[in-house]
Write a protein that holds these residues in place. Structure first.
Motif, PDB file in Angstrom:
ATOM      1  N   ARG A 125      41.469  34.530  37.304  1.00 23.67           N
ATOM      2  CA  ARG A 125      42.813  34.855  36.550  1.00 23.67           C
ATOM      3  C   ARG A 125      43.388  33.593  35.720  1.00 23.67           C
ATOM      4  O   ARG A 125      43.866  33.964  34.624  1.00 23.67           O
ATOM      5  CB  ARG A 125      43.664  35.480  37.634  1.00 23.67           C
ATOM      6  N   ALA A 126      43.400  32.602  36.423  1.00 25.89           N
ATOM      7  CA  ALA A 126      44.055  31.370  35.865  1.00 25.89           C
ATOM      8  C   ALA A 126      43.254  30.937  34.601  1.00 25.89           C
ATOM      9  O   ALA A 126      43.750  30.728  33.814  1.00 25.89           O
ATOM     10  CB  ALA A 126      43.738  30.192  36.811  1.00 25.89           C
ATOM     11  N   ALA A 127      41.942  30.933  34.720  1.00 24.91           N
ATOM     12  CA  ALA A 127      41.040  30.588  33.750  1.00 24.91           C
ATOM     13  C   ALA A 127      40.947  31.403  32.525  1.00 24.91           C
ATOM     14  O   ALA A 127      41.284  30.905  31.135  1.00 24.91           O
ATOM     15  CB  ALA A 127      39.610  30.428  34.033  1.00 24.91           C
ATOM     16  N   THR A 128      41.149  32.617  32.779  1.00 30.38           N
ATOM     17  CA  THR A 128      41.297  33.832  31.724  1.00 30.38           C
ATOM     18  C   THR A 128      42.642  33.756  31.019  1.00 30.38           C
ATOM     19  O   THR A 128      42.564  33.705  29.693  1.00 30.38           O
ATOM     20  CB  THR A 128      41.303  35.315  32.252  1.00 30.38           C
ATOM     21  N   LEU A 129      43.687  33.394  31.718  1.00 26.50           N
ATOM     22  CA  LEU A 129      45.126  33.341  31.123  1.00 26.50           C
ATOM     23  C   LEU A 129      45.125  31.974  30.210  1.00 26.50           C
ATOM     24  O   LEU A 129      45.547  31.887  28.977  1.00 26.50           O
ATOM     25  CB  LEU A 129      46.250  33.139  32.024  1.00 26.50           C
ATOM     26  N   ALA A 130      44.376  30.939  30.641  1.00 24.26           N
ATOM     27  CA  ALA A 130      44.305  29.745  29.783  1.00 24.26           C
ATOM     28  C   ALA A 130      43.516  29.833  28.486  1.00 24.26           C
ATOM     29  O   ALA A 130      44.099  29.412  27.542  1.00 24.26           O
ATOM     30  CB  ALA A 130      43.852  28.557  30.565  1.00 24.26           C
ATOM     31  N   VAL A 131      42.277  30.619  28.591  1.00 27.33           N
ATOM     32  CA  VAL A 131      41.493  30.735  27.573  1.00 27.33           C
ATOM     33  C   VAL A 131      42.328  31.881  26.609  1.00 27.33           C
ATOM     34  O   VAL A 131      42.195  31.532  25.284  1.00 27.33           O
ATOM     35  CB  VAL A 131      40.375  31.394  27.930  1.00 27.33           C
ATOM     36  N   CYS A 132      42.846  32.863  27.006  1.00 29.40           N
ATOM     37  CA  CYS A 132      43.533  33.829  26.106  1.00 29.40           C
ATOM     38  C   CYS A 132      44.767  32.952  25.442  1.00 29.40           C
ATOM     39  O   CYS A 132      44.832  33.093  24.155  1.00 29.40           O
ATOM     40  CB  CYS A 132      44.016  34.920  26.854  1.00 29.40           C
ATOM     41  N   ASP A 133      45.447  32.019  26.188  1.00 28.03           N
ATOM     42  CA  ASP A 133      46.535  31.531  25.368  1.00 28.03           C
ATOM     43  C   ASP A 133      46.067  30.548  24.343  1.00 28.03           C
ATOM     44  O   ASP A 133      46.467  30.432  23.167  1.00 28.03           O
ATOM     45  CB  ASP A 133      47.258  30.478  26.549  1.00 28.03           C
ATOM     46  N   ILE A 155      35.048  32.869  29.438  1.00 24.53           N
ATOM     47  CA  ILE A 155      35.609  32.120  30.867  1.00 24.53           C
ATOM     48  C   ILE A 155      34.424  31.455  31.586  1.00 24.53           C
ATOM     49  O   ILE A 155      34.811  30.377  31.966  1.00 24.53           O
ATOM     50  CB  ILE A 155      36.087  33.441  31.549  1.00 24.53           C
ATOM     51  N   VAL A 156      33.279  31.808  31.554  1.00 28.07           N
ATOM     52  CA  VAL A 156      31.964  31.159  32.051  1.00 28.07           C
ATOM     53  C   VAL A 156      32.179  29.795  31.421  1.00 28.07           C
ATOM     54  O   VAL A 156      31.708  28.560  32.182  1.00 28.07           O
ATOM     55  CB  VAL A 156      30.657  32.039  32.037  1.00 28.07           C
ATOM     56  N   ARG A 157      32.167  29.607  30.153  1.00 29.95           N
ATOM     57  CA  ARG A 157      31.971  28.507  29.437  1.00 29.95           C
ATOM     58  C   ARG A 157      33.159  27.576  29.769  1.00 29.95           C
ATOM     59  O   ARG A 157      33.146  26.281  29.859  1.00 29.95           O
ATOM     60  CB  ARG A 157      31.709  28.896  27.883  1.00 29.95           C
ATOM     61  N   TYR A 158      34.398  28.064  29.841  1.00 30.46           N
ATOM     62  CA  TYR A 158      35.298  27.401  30.177  1.00 30.46           C
ATOM     63  C   TYR A 158      35.248  26.686  31.729  1.00 30.46           C
ATOM     64  O   TYR A 158      35.600  25.488  31.857  1.00 30.46           O
ATOM     65  CB  TYR A 158      36.711  28.221  30.424  1.00 30.46           C
TER      66      TYR A 158
END
Length: 240
Positions: A206-214, A229-232
């Protein structure tokens, strides 16, 4: 039973700009176009029922809605989608599947476009959908995944499946909340399994997805896939 407007997925409507300069459009057509556009996805796909449209527009008769939709189709603002274009039988196909045409020359939407529009409809209009998105791992998926996890015990395999599903749903919810767009479970579950095998938690997803979406919104990029997200996570691990 009349639906409450509070059930609508969003309190606004995005309409084709060309409609405002079109003096040939009647008031009822503009109002119905606005109502349709309250339920569209980026491809313009929507399928609100006649009951929903009469309620949103404030009309008392369905004939008013029918006549307005007919006029919008004739003037090139709305396309009625046909089951044969998606290799689907007529039985069960919603006759109120529409595509709002932003410019007037848009291509037919894909089957995925039709599926992703479902989440933007009023709850009652989502019922009895013909084209269904799979909400979990089918037998074929489990078999394929089992081959990819050769050597894992049956108990471990089941655990991985459950965690994968949890991670995938965590990603899907955040993407929809952050971007307003819908991704398909089946298109993302393989990447969720990769994260499950790495013992990534749902909170981390959830945290990573939010960061990547931003980041994507700031760059005006597309909606991030779970592969992004995996690459993140890969980048963060390399930094560590």
């Amino acid at each position: 039973m009349t639906k409450s407007l509070s059930e609508n997925k969003r309190p606004y409507s995005v309409m084709p700009m060309r409609a405002f300069a079109d003096r040939k459009l009647k008031e009822r057509e503009i109002r119905v176009l606005g109502a349709l556009c309250a339920f569209v996805n980026r491809a313009g796909v929507c399928y609100p029922s006649m009951e929903t449209l009469t309620h949103v527009c404030g009309y008392g008769e369905r004939k008013t809605i029918y006549d307005a939709v007919k006029g919008l189709k004739q003037r090139g603002y709305v396309r009625q989608l046909n089951p044969k274009d998606y290799q689907v039988g007529v039985s069960g196909w919603k006759t109120n599947r529409y595509q709002v045409l932003w410019k007037g020359d848009e291509a037919l939407p894909s089957q995925e476009d039709i599926l992703t529009a479902k989440a933007l409809q009023v709850r009652a209009d989502q019922e009895d959908d013909l084209i269904e998105d799979k909400g979990g791992l089918g037998d074929a998926d489990v078999a394929g995944h089992a081959r990819g996890l050769a050597g894992q015990s049956g108990q471990k395999l089941t655990e991985i499946q459950l965690i994968s599903s949890e991670l995938c749903h965590a990603y899907l919810r955040v993407v929809q909340q952050a971007t307003g767009q819908v991704r398909l479970y089946d298109n993302e579950i393989a990447h969720a399994r990769r994260l499950a095998l790495r013992e990534v938690s749902a909170d981390d997803v959830r945290a990573a997805t939010l960061a990547v979406c931003d980041q994507a919104i700031e760059r005006r990029a597309g909606v991030p896939a779970l592969a992004d997200i995996v690459r993140y996570f890969d980048v963060q691990e390399n930094k560590g």
